[in-house]
Motif scaffolding. Structure first.
Motif, PDB file in Angstrom:
ATOM      1  N   CYS A  17      22.720  10.467  74.088  1.00  0.00           N
ATOM      2  CA  CYS A  17      21.914  11.667  74.331  1.00  0.00           C
ATOM      3  C   CYS A  17      22.840  12.872  74.512  1.00  0.00           C
ATOM      4  CB  CYS A  17      20.981  11.491  75.519  1.00  0.00           C
ATOM      5  SG  CYS A  17      21.748  11.799  77.082  1.00  0.00           S
ATOM      6  N   ALA A  18      22.285  14.056  74.237  1.00  0.00           N
ATOM      7  CA  ALA A  18      23.096  15.284  74.171  1.00  0.00           C
ATOM      8  C   ALA A  18      23.891  15.544  75.448  1.00  0.00           C
ATOM      9  CB  ALA A  18      22.190  16.470  73.871  1.00  0.00           C
ATOM     10  N   ALA A  19      23.241  15.347  76.615  1.00  0.00           N
ATOM     11  CA  ALA A  19      23.921  15.675  77.874  1.00  0.00           C
ATOM     12  C   ALA A  19      25.154  14.802  78.071  1.00  0.00           C
ATOM     13  CB  ALA A  19      22.955  15.486  79.045  1.00  0.00           C
ATOM     14  N   TYR A  22      27.986  15.456  75.481  1.00  0.00           N
ATOM     15  CA  TYR A  22      28.725  16.672  75.856  1.00  0.00           C
ATOM     16  C   TYR A  22      29.671  16.360  77.022  1.00  0.00           C
ATOM     17  CZ  TYR A  22      28.966  21.718  77.024  1.00  0.00           C
ATOM     18  OH  TYR A  22      29.356  23.002  77.283  1.00  0.00           O
ATOM     19  N   ASP A  23      29.160  15.601  78.007  1.00  0.00           N
ATOM     20  CA  ASP A  23      29.991  15.212  79.147  1.00  0.00           C
ATOM     21  C   ASP A  23      31.206  14.415  78.667  1.00  0.00           C
ATOM     22  OD1 ASP A  23      30.252  14.870  82.184  1.00  0.00           O
ATOM     23  OD2 ASP A  23      30.283  12.786  81.487  1.00  0.00           O
ATOM     24  N   ALA A  24      30.975  13.506  77.711  1.00  0.00           N
ATOM     25  CA  ALA A  24      32.087  12.694  77.196  1.00  0.00           C
ATOM     26  C   ALA A  24      33.104  13.578  76.466  1.00  0.00           C
ATOM     27  CB  ALA A  24      31.554  11.600  76.266  1.00  0.00           C
ATOM     28  N   PHE A  25      32.625  14.537  75.689  1.00  0.00           N
ATOM     29  CA  PHE A  25      33.544  15.458  75.002  1.00  0.00           C
ATOM     30  C   PHE A  25      34.358  16.275  76.009  1.00  0.00           C
ATOM     31  CE2 PHE A  25      31.205  15.153  70.838  1.00  0.00           C
ATOM     32  CZ  PHE A  25      32.326  14.969  70.028  1.00  0.00           C
ATOM     33  N   LEU A  26      33.731  16.605  77.143  1.00  0.00           N
ATOM     34  CA  LEU A  26      34.438  17.410  78.147  1.00  0.00           C
ATOM     35  C   LEU A  26      35.382  16.574  78.998  1.00  0.00           C
ATOM     36  CD1 LEU A  26      31.568  19.770  79.484  1.00  0.00           C
ATOM     37  CD2 LEU A  26      33.301  20.288  77.767  1.00  0.00           C
ATOM     38  N   GLY A  27      35.346  15.243  78.798  1.00  0.00           N
ATOM     39  CA  GLY A  27      36.214  14.367  79.591  1.00  0.00           C
ATOM     40  C   GLY A  27      35.594  13.987  80.924  1.00  0.00           C
ATOM     41  N   GLY A  28      34.281  14.091  81.047  1.00  0.00           N
ATOM     42  CA  GLY A  28      33.593  13.760  82.295  1.00  0.00           C
ATOM     43  C   GLY A  28      33.366  12.257  82.452  1.00  0.00           C
ATOM     44  N   VAL A  34      27.764   4.049  74.619  1.00  0.00           N
ATOM     45  CA  VAL A  34      27.168   4.579  73.377  1.00  0.00           C
ATOM     46  C   VAL A  34      27.635   6.011  73.121  1.00  0.00           C
ATOM     47  CG1 VAL A  34      25.063   3.251  72.937  1.00  0.00           C
ATOM     48  CG2 VAL A  34      24.998   5.082  74.611  1.00  0.00           C
ATOM     49  N   GLU A  35      27.757   6.788  74.190  1.00  0.00           N
ATOM     50  CA  GLU A  35      28.212   8.175  73.988  1.00  0.00           C
ATOM     51  C   GLU A  35      29.709   8.217  73.680  1.00  0.00           C
ATOM     52  OE1 GLU A  35      26.181   7.725  76.928  1.00  0.00           O
ATOM     53  OE2 GLU A  35      24.375   8.553  75.976  1.00  0.00           O
ATOM     54  N   ARG A  36      30.489   7.376  74.373  1.00  0.00           N
ATOM     55  CA  ARG A  36      31.942   7.396  74.109  1.00  0.00           C
ATOM     56  C   ARG A  36      32.220   6.952  72.669  1.00  0.00           C
ATOM     57  NH1 ARG A  36      31.729   5.882  79.564  1.00  0.00           N
ATOM     58  NH2 ARG A  36      31.937   3.639  79.170  1.00  0.00           N
ATOM     59  N   GLY A  37      31.462   5.957  72.190  1.00  0.00           N
ATOM     60  CA  GLY A  37      31.619   5.502  70.806  1.00  0.00           C
ATOM     61  C   GLY A  37      31.250   6.620  69.823  1.00  0.00           C
ATOM     62  N   PHE A  38      30.178   7.315  70.158  1.00  0.00           N
ATOM     63  CA  PHE A  38      29.715   8.433  69.313  1.00  0.00           C
ATOM     64  C   PHE A  38      30.812   9.504  69.223  1.00  0.00           C
ATOM     65  CE2 PHE A  38      27.633  12.576  68.888  1.00  0.00           C
ATOM     66  CZ  PHE A  38      26.738  12.368  67.853  1.00  0.00           C
ATOM     67  N   VAL A  39      31.361   9.853  70.374  1.00  0.00           N
ATOM     68  CA  VAL A  39      32.400  10.893  70.419  1.00  0.00           C
ATOM     69  C   VAL A  39      33.611  10.470  69.583  1.00  0.00           C
ATOM     70  CG1 VAL A  39      34.100  11.944  72.007  1.00  0.00           C
ATOM     71  CG2 VAL A  39      31.661  11.933  72.581  1.00  0.00           C
ATOM     72  N   GLY A  81      22.323  20.306  81.233  1.00  0.00           N
ATOM     73  CA  GLY A  81      23.207  19.146  81.180  1.00  0.00           C
ATOM     74  C   GLY A  81      23.677  18.815  82.597  1.00  0.00           C
ATOM     75  N   ILE A  82      24.772  18.070  82.683  1.00  0.00           N
ATOM     76  CA  ILE A  82      25.293  17.642  83.990  1.00  0.00           C
ATOM     77  C   ILE A  82      26.231  18.737  84.505  1.00  0.00           C
ATOM     78  CG2 ILE A  82      26.572  15.807  85.188  1.00  0.00           C
ATOM     79  CD1 ILE A  82      25.679  14.155  82.472  1.00  0.00           C
ATOM     80  N   PRO A  83      25.910  19.299  85.668  1.00  0.00           N
ATOM     81  CA  PRO A  83      26.645  20.496  86.099  1.00  0.00           C
ATOM     82  C   PRO A  83      28.012  20.193  86.733  1.00  0.00           C
ATOM     83  CG  PRO A  83      24.896  20.002  87.648  1.00  0.00           C
ATOM     84  CD  PRO A  83      24.829  18.938  86.589  1.00  0.00           C
ATOM     85  N   THR A  84      28.932  19.759  85.882  1.00  0.00           N
ATOM     86  CA  THR A  84      30.299  19.483  86.358  1.00  0.00           C
ATOM     87  C   THR A  84      31.277  20.199  85.435  1.00  0.00           C
ATOM     88  OG1 THR A  84      30.327  17.537  84.961  1.00  0.00           O
ATOM     89  CG2 THR A  84      29.785  17.170  87.260  1.00  0.00           C
ATOM     90  N   ILE A  85      32.537  20.024  85.722  1.00  0.00           N
ATOM     91  CA  ILE A  85      33.623  20.534  84.862  1.00  0.00           C
ATOM     92  C   ILE A  85      33.445  22.029  84.582  1.00  0.00           C
ATOM     93  CG2 ILE A  85      35.097  19.964  82.880  1.00  0.00           C
ATOM     94  CD1 ILE A  85      33.787  17.264  82.730  1.00  0.00           C
TER      95      ILE A  85
END
Ligand SMILES: C[S@@+](CC[C@H](N)C(=O)[O-])C[C@H]1O[C@@H](n2cnc3c(N)ncnc32)[C@H](O)[C@@H]1O
Length: 268
Positions: A17-19, A22-28, A34-39, A81-85
């Motif tokens: 999912c998008a959130a 995006y978190d995985a791309f930002l290193g969160g 599934v998201e890490r594989g996608f990235v 999204g997740i408000p971190t980073i």
């Protein structure tokens, strides 16, 4: 067409999912396999694309700092999204104790992950609502508690409208939000476009077609229209890396110029 009677979005952890992408791309740390594989697959196909995602978060930081310097103290962030980073409240609290942030997202796990992150921050809150239903956002009790609609608001629609299909009339939605804002408010928008790199944009659209959040690129002329009669502040709407770059930012273009946006002010 979005119907306010539609059931809320359900949890889906089988598809990226998008959130969380995006978190995985930002290193969160708020993402799954599934998201890490996608990235990994996207980065393999478009080497260096991670920088484009980071550019979006850097744009938010610069835009929020700019709004704070202009006296804006309250923010409504739709599709947060997740408000971190380095997200909005983290930027704001480096500058002032007097701020308020209402984060809004429709993805249930994103909201569940985010709420504990904000537990110690009384000036920021997240609610689960759909930005396609302005009433449910603007009439939410949390909005009334946290935000004063008699004072300027910074409305962020960053990297979210490309998840809203044409059938849901994204420009009409933004018009509704613009009309609800008091004078002196600011609108911050970022959105993907394939105007400069059609190939990379097409690849990214194909990847997202398999996710829970398909996205669609739109022309920069369409994105310009989202600001309506608000006054675009310098340098106007542009590719994000060129939007008020930091003084020590040497590179003002990225390998994949796919993100476009700007900041505009409601007069009065
Ligand atoms: C790529 S993230 C952007 C996060 C943040 N706005 C930023 O720019 O850093 C997109 C977010 O929009 C959310 N989203 C997508 N469609 C939405 C909708 N109709 N209503 C509310 N949130 C939505 C997704 O769940 C995701 O968290």
């Amino acid at each position: 067409m979005f119907d306010t009677q539609d059931p809320p979005r359900e949890m889906d952890i089988d598809r990226p999912c998008a959130a969380r992408i995006y978190d995985a791309f930002l290193g969160g740390s708020h993402n799954f396999g599934v998201e890490r594989g996608f990235v990994e697959r996207v980065e393999e196909t478009l080497p260096g694309i991670t920088e484009t995602y980071r550019e979006n978060r850097a744009f938010i930081r610069r835009a929020v700092e700019y709004l704070l310097a202009r006296g804006v103290r309250q923010f409504l962030d739709l599709g947060s999204g997740i408000p971190t980073i380095g997200h909005v409240h983290e930027v704001a609290r480096r500058r002032t104790r007097h701020f308020r942030v209402l984060y809004v997202d429709n993805e249930p796990l994103t909201v569940a992950h985010s709420a504990p992150l904000l537990a110690d921050e009384p000036r920021a809150e997240i609610i689960r609502a759909d930005c396609r239903d302005p009433e449910s956002v603007l009439r939410a009790p949390e909005a009334a508690e946290l935000l004063d609609f008699g004072q300027p608001v910074g409305l962020l629609l960053s990297a979210v409208l490309h998840f809203v299909p044409d059938a849901d009339d994204p420009s009409g939605l933004v018009r509704t939000y613009r009309a609800a804002l008091p004078p002196g408010s600011h609108l911050v928008v970022s959105h993907v476009t394939g105007d400069r790199d059609t190939r990379a944009m097409g690849v990214l659209e194909d990847f997202y077609a398999e996710t829970a959040d398909p996205l669609r690129a739109r022309p920069t002329s369409w994105i310009d229209g989202l600001f309506g009669d608000f006054e675009l502040l310098p340098p106007g709407a542009t590719y994000l890396s060129a939007w008020r770059p930091d003084p020590d930012q040497i590179v003002t273009s990225t390998r994949y110029p796919l993100l476009y946006g700007g900041v505009a002010r409601k007069s009065g």
